[in-house]
Write a protein that holds these residues in place. Structure first.
Motif, PDB file in Angstrom:
ATOM      1  N   ALA A 185       0.812  -1.169  -0.023  1.00 54.53           N
ATOM      2  CA  ALA A 185       0.381   0.232   0.297  1.00 54.53           C
ATOM      3  C   ALA A 185       0.418   0.910  -0.251  1.00 54.53           C
ATOM      4  CB  ALA A 185      -1.264   0.313   1.256  1.00 54.53           C
ATOM      5  N   MET A 186       2.000   0.869   0.303  1.00 58.34           N
ATOM      6  CA  MET A 186       3.010   2.518   0.796  1.00 58.34           C
ATOM      7  C   MET A 186       4.104   1.956   1.290  1.00 58.34           C
ATOM      8  SD  MET A 186       1.075   4.221   3.937  1.00 58.34           S
ATOM      9  CE  MET A 186       1.890   5.202   4.607  1.00 58.34           C
ATOM     10  N   TRP A 187       5.156   2.892   1.233  1.00 56.05           N
ATOM     11  CA  TRP A 187       6.547   2.464   1.003  1.00 56.05           C
ATOM     12  C   TRP A 187       6.601   3.567   3.048  1.00 56.05           C
ATOM     13  CZ3 TRP A 187       9.547  -0.622  -0.958  1.00 56.05           C
ATOM     14  CH2 TRP A 187       9.470  -1.483  -2.072  1.00 56.05           C
ATOM     15  N   HIS A 188       7.715   2.774   3.752  1.00 58.66           N
ATOM     16  CA  HIS A 188       7.675   3.285   4.868  1.00 58.66           C
ATOM     17  C   HIS A 188       9.465   3.657   4.878  1.00 58.66           C
ATOM     18  CE1 HIS A 188       8.691   3.527   9.150  1.00 58.66           C
ATOM     19  NE2 HIS A 188       7.347   3.508   9.267  1.00 58.66           N
ATOM     20  N   VAL A 189      10.207   4.120   4.802  1.00 60.68           N
ATOM     21  CA  VAL A 189      11.602   4.466   4.430  1.00 60.68           C
ATOM     22  C   VAL A 189      11.959   5.069   5.991  1.00 60.68           C
ATOM     23  CG1 VAL A 189      13.252   6.429   3.420  1.00 60.68           C
ATOM     24  CG2 VAL A 189      11.305   5.927   2.410  1.00 60.68           C
ATOM     25  N   HIS A 190      13.553   3.772   6.341  1.00 60.40           N
ATOM     26  CA  HIS A 190      13.859   4.384   7.582  1.00 60.40           C
ATOM     27  C   HIS A 190      12.808   4.356   9.054  1.00 60.40           C
ATOM     28  CE1 HIS A 190      17.525   5.452   9.428  1.00 60.40           C
ATOM     29  NE2 HIS A 190      16.907   6.280  10.737  1.00 60.40           N
ATOM     30  N   ASN A 191      13.319   4.334  10.051  1.00 60.44           N
ATOM     31  CA  ASN A 191      12.387   4.534  11.206  1.00 60.44           C
ATOM     32  C   ASN A 191      13.128   5.057  12.525  1.00 60.44           C
ATOM     33  OD1 ASN A 191       9.843   2.984  12.786  1.00 60.44           O
ATOM     34  ND2 ASN A 191      12.074   2.828  14.052  1.00 60.44           N
ATOM     35  N   GLU A 192      12.495   6.418  12.114  1.00 63.10           N
ATOM     36  CA  GLU A 192      12.357   7.863  13.469  1.00 63.10           C
ATOM     37  C   GLU A 192      13.829   8.494  12.731  1.00 63.10           C
ATOM     38  OE1 GLU A 192       9.790   6.209  17.402  1.00 63.10           O
ATOM     39  OE2 GLU A 192      12.240   5.572  17.077  1.00 63.10           O
ATOM     40  N   TYR A 193      13.935   8.786  12.199  1.00 63.41           N
ATOM     41  CA  TYR A 193      15.358   9.543  11.952  1.00 63.41           C
ATOM     42  C   TYR A 193      15.742  10.809  12.983  1.00 63.41           C
ATOM     43  CZ  TYR A 193      15.876   8.762   6.596  1.00 63.41           C
ATOM     44  OH  TYR A 193      15.311   7.999   5.867  1.00 63.41           O
ATOM     45  N   GLY A 194      16.795  10.550  13.932  1.00 61.42           N
ATOM     46  CA  GLY A 194      17.268  10.903  14.497  1.00 61.42           C
ATOM     47  C   GLY A 194      17.009  10.558  15.989  1.00 61.42           C
ATOM     48  N   TRP A 195      16.560   9.531  15.776  1.00 66.47           N
ATOM     49  CA  TRP A 195      16.148   9.229  17.378  1.00 66.47           C
ATOM     50  C   TRP A 195      17.323   9.252  18.149  1.00 66.47           C
ATOM     51  CZ3 TRP A 195      17.812   4.394  20.303  1.00 66.47           C
ATOM     52  CH2 TRP A 195      16.940   3.928  20.766  1.00 66.47           C
ATOM     53  N   ALA A 196      18.297   8.484  18.123  1.00 68.74           N
ATOM     54  CA  ALA A 196      19.840   8.234  18.702  1.00 68.74           C
ATOM     55  C   ALA A 196      21.198   9.151  18.495  1.00 68.74           C
ATOM     56  CB  ALA A 196      19.725   7.122  19.333  1.00 68.74           C
ATOM     57  N   ASN A 197      20.562   8.954  17.143  1.00 71.71           N
ATOM     58  CA  ASN A 197      21.666  10.039  16.375  1.00 71.71           C
ATOM     59  C   ASN A 197      21.913  11.115  15.955  1.00 71.71           C
ATOM     60  OD1 ASN A 197      20.174   8.894  14.105  1.00 71.71           O
ATOM     61  ND2 ASN A 197      22.099   8.068  13.291  1.00 71.71           N
ATOM     62  N   GLN A 198      21.117  12.061  16.701  1.00 73.39           N
ATOM     63  CA  GLN A 198      20.980  12.997  15.884  1.00 73.39           C
ATOM     64  C   GLN A 198      21.749  13.676  15.720  1.00 73.39           C
ATOM     65  OE1 GLN A 198      20.258  12.348  19.286  1.00 73.39           O
ATOM     66  NE2 GLN A 198      18.413  12.727  19.950  1.00 73.39           N
ATOM     67  N   HIS A 199      23.174  13.883  16.018  1.00 73.92           N
ATOM     68  CA  HIS A 199      24.339  14.327  15.404  1.00 73.92           C
ATOM     69  C   HIS A 199      25.300  13.738  15.933  1.00 73.92           C
ATOM     70  CE1 HIS A 199      22.890  16.152  18.728  1.00 73.92           C
ATOM     71  NE2 HIS A 199      21.769  16.536  18.382  1.00 73.92           N
ATOM     72  N   CYS A 200      26.622  13.441  14.692  1.00 76.50           N
ATOM     73  CA  CYS A 200      27.742  12.752  15.073  1.00 76.50           C
ATOM     74  C   CYS A 200      28.483  13.870  14.858  1.00 76.50           C
ATOM     75  CB  CYS A 200      27.296  11.997  13.704  1.00 76.50           C
ATOM     76  SG  CYS A 200      28.992  10.978  14.436  1.00 76.50           S
TER      77      CYS A 200
END
Length: 692
Positions: free
Chosen positions: A145-160
């Motif tokens: 029905a649809m596409w779900h890219v990745h999961n919760e961008y920036g959950w633990a790696n907001q910045h490196c």
């Protein structure tokens, strides 16, 4: 933009489905129970990178083939995930330069998700290659029905803070400023002699002595948002080479400080949000309503998806309280009332292993002989009855300004008070509006707000000149603006606007602030109505006479306001600014601008000695402003009843412990089919949806 949803009818219902955690004989039971519950959509494949690519370039799609075929046979549609939030162990071992580095310079270990650098070219290449393989294989699958890219961008790696991210940040700065002199001017690097001679001199903000350049920190946060957006766009575009179905990702709107979701919204085909109830709150359903309104607003008013919430307790709060009887139903239907065309959960079946094994699910550890399962089945039946709500929009007469960049900057160190918190004032104003039964949109400060009768500006510490001019035009054209203290103070580089505070808002508010007086911890000031001053005396500048109404309490903040066109409607009764304006009103053009110079509480309950309709404080003031702006709202209702109109449907959600009757309602009750003539009674803890 592809259409949404690609479902035969009604509201989408389901959740994250992770069959790879279970033996295959459980799958048959799963689809049988999905049919029983009325599930129409499940998210699959979000965390199976290591299963479908067990070694680099070697793919095994057999398990996913069988899962999608089984769902299709059962009549359940799939939201197919790209599992790129959790790279497999072989990837970390082969590409050590892709590992996340924290602000202390420590390399983050494996064993969890999101442990990669968002700027890593090795991650970019591997995730795009995997997404391409998935899209080319499943683009035509009938379950999809649809596409779900990745999961919760920036959950633990907001910045490196690794060397790769540092180089990428410097390249980002070159693109933004062109030459280093422009960067020095914008950042004000002459302070403390921190001037840069080259972009190569710039270091990302990490462990450093206190007093780090705030403009540097702001730009690093902006850069980090762009890094995650680039990863999303890369995968989305890989999918679109093979499929024209909608593409989205699950955002964490209202629960993530680090992602600027105004910038994410144009990139997804449908805005999808995760929301989890904070069980420690006094009235968590008000924060839920705020999150739903914010999500709808990020979606531009279009229908959106509740991609994840919980049937009961979550696993990550200090005390994970189970939901009370009826609470899961109220939560779910409140999201629908405020614009969601989907009710989805994490997750379908409770996990036996891993960090989230104590997280509730649609099928709990106790199985189907449980209250949760019976509630899941009943909710599926409710959503089938509400199929006609799909696609309808929510209209609001009041807007609240929300700006993620102001959120970041307000909460850096060395502000006038540690009690200045972005959400503290946002939520205070929102709660008072909710209890007044006012539906709210959220807006970016530079958005077109001409359609709203009232715009509230609670926490806009950062306010660019363009945004200030936007609000000035709005008021002059007949709009009504309400501003809270410490707004309009700095520009987009965190530089103080020239002249007295509140810088960018002085003209529209008709005042200036001579001195800021943050209050000591737990200190309060009295606030009372301004009286009629003798001729020739500046309102609020001295004594007040003829006061009526109740005395309110201010916390956190006081300031010395000097009116210049505005007039005082409340004054400080005591404290450092006693006798001076605490609330002002400025009639400008065809509109009005109000200013509140302290933290008035929402005051949901009458104070001792007040009558049942007296609530001195922010709510009383807001009621005055709402009346002045001619904002319509129901009268005589308990403030525990949630009232939302979505298209031709009226949602009534009773969060109180007594039945409530709403007058002036006629139509059909969709949840039980009963006719409604003149009034609707909602039982304690119950929900009614009336087709008007």
């Amino acid at each position: 933009m592809p259409g949404y949803p690609v479902l035969p009818e009604g509201l989408a219902y389901g959740g994250d489905y992770n069959p790879e955690q279970w033996p295959e004989e459980v799958w048959q039971e799963d689809v049988r129970l999905m049919r029983e519950a009325g599930v129409t959509l499940v998210t699959v494949g979000v965390f199976n990178w290591g299963l479908i690519e067990p070694a680099e370039g070697e793919y095994d799609f057999d398990r996913l083939d069988r899962i999608l075929d089984l769902l299709h046979t059962a009549g359940v549609r799939a939201d197919l995930g790209t599992p790129t939030a959790s790279p497999p162990a072989w990837f970390r071992r082969r590409y050590p330069g892709s590992r996340l580095v924290d602000a202390d310079g420590r390399v983050v270990g494996g064993g969890s998700r999101h442990s990669f650098c968002p700027s890593s070219p090795d991650y970019a290449a591997a995730s795009e290659r995997l997404t391409t393989a998935l899209a080319s294989r499943y683009a035509g699958h009938p379950a999809l029905a649809m596409w779900h890219v990745h999961n919760e961008y920036g959950w633990a790696n907001q910045h490196c803070h690794c060397p790769v991210s540092a180089d990428a940040f410097r390249a980002w700065l070159r693109d933004r400023y062109g030459e280093v002199g422009a960067l020095n001017d914008a950042w004000g690097t002459t302070f403390w002699g921190l001037t840069y001679g080259s972009f190569d001199d710039v270091e990302p903000p990490s462990v450093a002595p206190v007093g780090l350049l705030t403009a540097l920190r702001l730009d690093f946060l902006r850069f980090s948002v762009d890094a995650h957006l680039a990863n999303y766009r890369r995968e989305r575009d890989a999918v679109r080479r093979f499929s024209d179905l909608p593409v989205t990702t699950n955002l964490m709107i209202a629960n993530s400080k680090d992602m600027d979701y105004w910038r994410w919204a144009p990139e997804v085909d449908v805005v999808a949000n995760n929301h989890y109830l904070d069980s420690a709150r006094r009235d968590p359903h008000i924060e839920l309503a705020m999150a739903a309104d914010l999500t709808r607003s990020v979606a531009g008013g279009r229908p959106w998806m509740l991609m994840e919430h919980s049937t009961g307790a979550v696993n990550w709060q200090p005390r994970n309280l189970a939901k009370r009887p009826g609470e899961m139903r109220r939560n779910s239907l409140a999201h629908v009332a405020r614009g969601s065309d989907a009710v989805m959960f994490f997750q379908w079946r409770a996990s036996r292993h891993g960090a989230e094994k104590f997280h509730s699910a649609m099928v709990p550890h106790g199985g189907t002989d449980t209250a949760i399962w019976r509630d899941v089945v009943a909710l599926g039946a409710d959503l089938r009855r509400l199929a006609g709500v799909r696609g309808a929009r929510v209209r609001a007469e009041v807007a609240v300004v929300w700006d993620w960049e102001a959120y970041w900057a307000l909460e850096f160190e060395w502000r006038p008070s540690v009690d200045l918190r972005f959400r503290e004032r946002i939520e205070a104003f929102y709660e008072a509006l909710w209890r007044e039964h006012v539906t709210v949109d959220f807006v970016h400060p530079e958005a077109d707000v001409t359609a709203y009768k009232l715009v509230v500006l609670p926490s806009s510490y950062i306010l660019a000149e363009t945004a200030a001019k936007n609000l000035h035009r709005y008021v002059e054209g007949g709009g009504h603006l309400m501003v809270s203290y410490f707004s309009g103070i700095v520009d987009e580089h965190d530089a103080i606007h020239p002249g007295p505070h509140p810088g960018a808002l002085r003209e529209v508010l008709g005042l200036s602030v001579e001195e800021l007086h943050p209050l000591a911890e737990a200190a309060t000031v009295g606030v009372e109505p301004a009286g009629v001053e003798p001729d020739g005396v500046e309102p609020g500048a001295g004594r007040t006479v003829g006061r009526t109404g109740g005395r309110a309490v201010g916390r956190i903040w006081s300031e010395r306001v000097r009116v210049a066109g505005a007039r005082a409607v409340r004054v400080f009764a005591d404290g450092p600014d006693a006798g001076h304006p605490a609330v002002t009103r400025h009639d400008l053009g065809a509109g009005t601008a109000w200013y509140v110079a302290t933290a008035l509480d929402p005051a949901p309950d009458p104070a001792p000695g007040d009558g049942p309709d007296r609530r001195p404080g922010l709510r009383e003031l807001l009621a005055e402003v709402l009346d002045h702006a001619h904002v319509s709202r129901p009268a005589g209702l308990p403030d525990t009843v949630e009232v939302v109109r979505r298209g031709g449907h009226l949602f009534l959600i009773n969060h109180g412990d007594r039945p409530a009757t709403v007058e002036g309602v006629s139509g059909t009750s969709l949840l039980d089919g009963a006719p409604v003539t003149g009034a609707a009674t909602v039982p304690a803890g119950g929900v009614a949806v009336i087709r008007m």
